[in-house]
Write a protein that holds these residues in place. Structure first.
Motif, PDB file in Angstrom:
ATOM      1  N   SER A  19       0.821  -1.206   0.000  1.00 13.72           N
ATOM      2  CA  SER A  19       0.000   0.000   0.000  1.00 13.72           C
ATOM      3  C   SER A  19       0.859   1.262   0.000  1.00 13.72           C
ATOM      4  CB  SER A  19      -0.915   0.008   1.229  1.00 13.72           C
ATOM      5  OG  SER A  19      -0.132  -0.043   2.423  1.00 13.72           O
ATOM      6  N   ALA A  20       2.177   1.082  -0.136  1.00 13.14           N
ATOM      7  CA  ALA A  20       3.085   2.237  -0.128  1.00 13.14           C
ATOM      8  C   ALA A  20       2.814   3.123  -1.342  1.00 13.14           C
ATOM      9  CB  ALA A  20       4.532   1.751  -0.146  1.00 13.14           C
ATOM     10  N   LEU A  64      13.287   2.604 -10.960  1.00 11.38           N
ATOM     11  CA  LEU A  64      13.065   3.457  -9.796  1.00 11.38           C
ATOM     12  C   LEU A  64      13.148   4.941 -10.153  1.00 11.38           C
ATOM     13  CD1 LEU A  64      15.087   1.547  -7.031  1.00 11.38           C
ATOM     14  CD2 LEU A  64      12.665   1.376  -7.594  1.00 11.38           C
ATOM     15  N   GLU A  65      13.701   5.254 -11.323  1.00 13.09           N
ATOM     16  CA  GLU A  65      13.850   6.643 -11.735  1.00 13.09           C
ATOM     17  C   GLU A  65      12.599   7.181 -12.436  1.00 13.09           C
ATOM     18  OE1 GLU A  65      17.335   6.710 -14.129  1.00 13.09           O
ATOM     19  OE2 GLU A  65      18.632   5.865 -12.561  1.00 13.09           O
ATOM     20  N   PHE A  69       4.714   6.342 -10.059  1.00 15.13           N
ATOM     21  CA  PHE A  69       4.963   5.285  -9.072  1.00 15.13           C
ATOM     22  C   PHE A  69       4.242   3.986  -9.433  1.00 15.13           C
ATOM     23  CE2 PHE A  69       3.889   3.023  -5.098  1.00 15.13           C
ATOM     24  CZ  PHE A  69       5.180   2.714  -4.692  1.00 15.13           C
ATOM     25  N   ALA A  70       3.056   4.078 -10.029  1.00 15.06           N
ATOM     26  CA  ALA A  70       2.337   2.873 -10.441  1.00 15.06           C
ATOM     27  C   ALA A  70       3.155   2.079 -11.445  1.00 15.06           C
ATOM     28  CB  ALA A  70       0.978   3.241 -11.031  1.00 15.06           C
ATOM     29  N   LYS A  74       4.848  -1.661 -11.040  1.00 17.68           N
ATOM     30  CA  LYS A  74       4.637  -2.683 -12.058  1.00 17.68           C
ATOM     31  C   LYS A  74       5.963  -3.281 -12.517  1.00 17.68           C
ATOM     32  CE  LYS A  74       2.699  -3.429 -16.686  1.00 17.68           C
ATOM     33  NZ  LYS A  74       2.049  -2.795 -17.846  1.00 17.68           N
ATOM     34  N   LYS A  75       6.954  -2.401 -12.756  1.00 19.92           N
ATOM     35  CA  LYS A  75       8.269  -2.871 -13.206  1.00 19.92           C
ATOM     36  C   LYS A  75       8.946  -3.727 -12.131  1.00 19.92           C
ATOM     37  CE  LYS A  75       8.620  -0.912 -17.305  1.00 19.92           C
ATOM     38  NZ  LYS A  75       8.769  -1.730 -18.548  1.00 19.92           N
ATOM     39  N   LEU A  76       8.786  -3.333 -10.872  1.00 17.46           N
ATOM     40  CA  LEU A  76       9.395  -4.102  -9.791  1.00 17.46           C
ATOM     41  C   LEU A  76       8.741  -5.470  -9.650  1.00 17.46           C
ATOM     42  CD1 LEU A  76      10.009  -1.461  -6.971  1.00 17.46           C
ATOM     43  CD2 LEU A  76      11.669  -2.488  -8.524  1.00 17.46           C
TER      44      LEU A  76
END
Length: 285
Positions: A19-20, A64-65, A69-70, A74-76
């Motif tokens: 939820s971050a 991360l750059e 943020f969504a 997704k990438k992470l």
């Protein structure tokens, strides 16, 4: 599923359900989750190594750059899933590498229960190689019996020897194959108690010792002696004849120095012990 792979899968789920709303918040949740997993068994070296590698792999990325943020999340998740899938496929890759070293007519000595070492042996069977295996008893947790049962089910002629009988049978052995709980920075391995003495007996008889281990077991540890290992002991019942005043020292693992290891079968390739440090630098960079 190996415990480290299970942890990697769990950490990927943490990213998915997080939820971050910031990268820093997500990284904190991941680190907290990794610490919680490690507290379940604070002496499990492969669990810690798997968590450390996952955190390095997922948080050292250009994703991360991104400003969105969504999209970062997704990438992470994709990166975490890829790491988990790669870790799951590691066993098959190692089996393919290692089975080439087993020749028809060989006698292989195995110690402990290792899923990846079994995968190597099963791959050799599937390739039509005919060999037999001597399995150590593996007290106190009967890992030898578990391994012997798995080999019997795979159609491999198997015999069991007492742990103290390794020196006696070594002259009949063509190669030793073991797994590893951890591969350390100098190329040595931490594995089930008794591996070190088997390595010494193998060296005395000029028998090669091969280690099958996934790269997520590569740990940033540098033990110089047995006293440098994380302490873990197994309970064993010696029965009522043991005097109560006699202390029992029963560690679960030992350290085999790199000088006693011929090669390591890994998903990064077949490595010499000296090559492990270079691979560790790349894994954690």
């Amino acid at each position: 599923m190996a415990v480290a792979v299970a942890a990697i899968t769990a950490l990927t789920s943490v990213i998915r359900s997080s939820s971050a709303s910031t990268v820093m918040g997500l990284e904190k949740e991941l680190k907290d989750a990794a610490n919680a997993l490690q507290r379940c068994n604070d002496t499990a070296i492969s669990l810690k190594a798997g968590c450390d590698l996952f955190l390095r792999y997922t948080t050292r990325t250009s994703a991360l750059e991104l400003d969105n943020f969504a999209m970062v999340k997704k990438k992470l998740i994709e990166r975490g899933r890829h790491f988990a899938d790669t870790s799951k496929r590691a066993r098959a890759a190692i089996a393919e590498q290692g089975q080439r070293f087993i020749r028809s007519g060989f006698t292989v000595l195995c110690h402990g229960y290792s899923r990846v070492a079994l995968a190597v042996l099963r791959k050799a069977v599937a390739a039509g190689t005919q060999f037999n295996v001597i399995v150590t008893e593996g007290r106190p947790d009967e890992t030898g019996i578990t391994t012997a049962r798995a080999l019997k089910d795979s159609g491999v002629p198997t015999s069991l020897v007492l742990d103290s009988g390794v020196g006696y049978v070594m002259e009949k052995v063509d190669m030793v194959l073991v797994g590893a709980e951890a591969v350390v920075e100098n190329g040595g391995v931490i594995n089930k108690l008794g591996t070190y003495q088997i390595a010494i007996a193998a060296r005395a008889h000029s028998v090669p010792l091969y280690v099958a281990a996934e790269s997520y077991k590569f740990a940033r540890l540098y033990p110089l002696s047995q006293r440098d290992l994380p302490l873990e002991r197994k309970q064993i019942d010696f029965g009522p004849l043991l005097p109560p005043q006699v202390a029992v020292d029963n560690p679960s693992r030992d350290f085999t120095p790199p000088a006693y290891i011929s090669l390591l079968f890994t998903d990064l390739g077949v490595l010499t012990p000296a090559a492990v440090s270079d691979e560790l630098i790349q894994l954690y960079s």
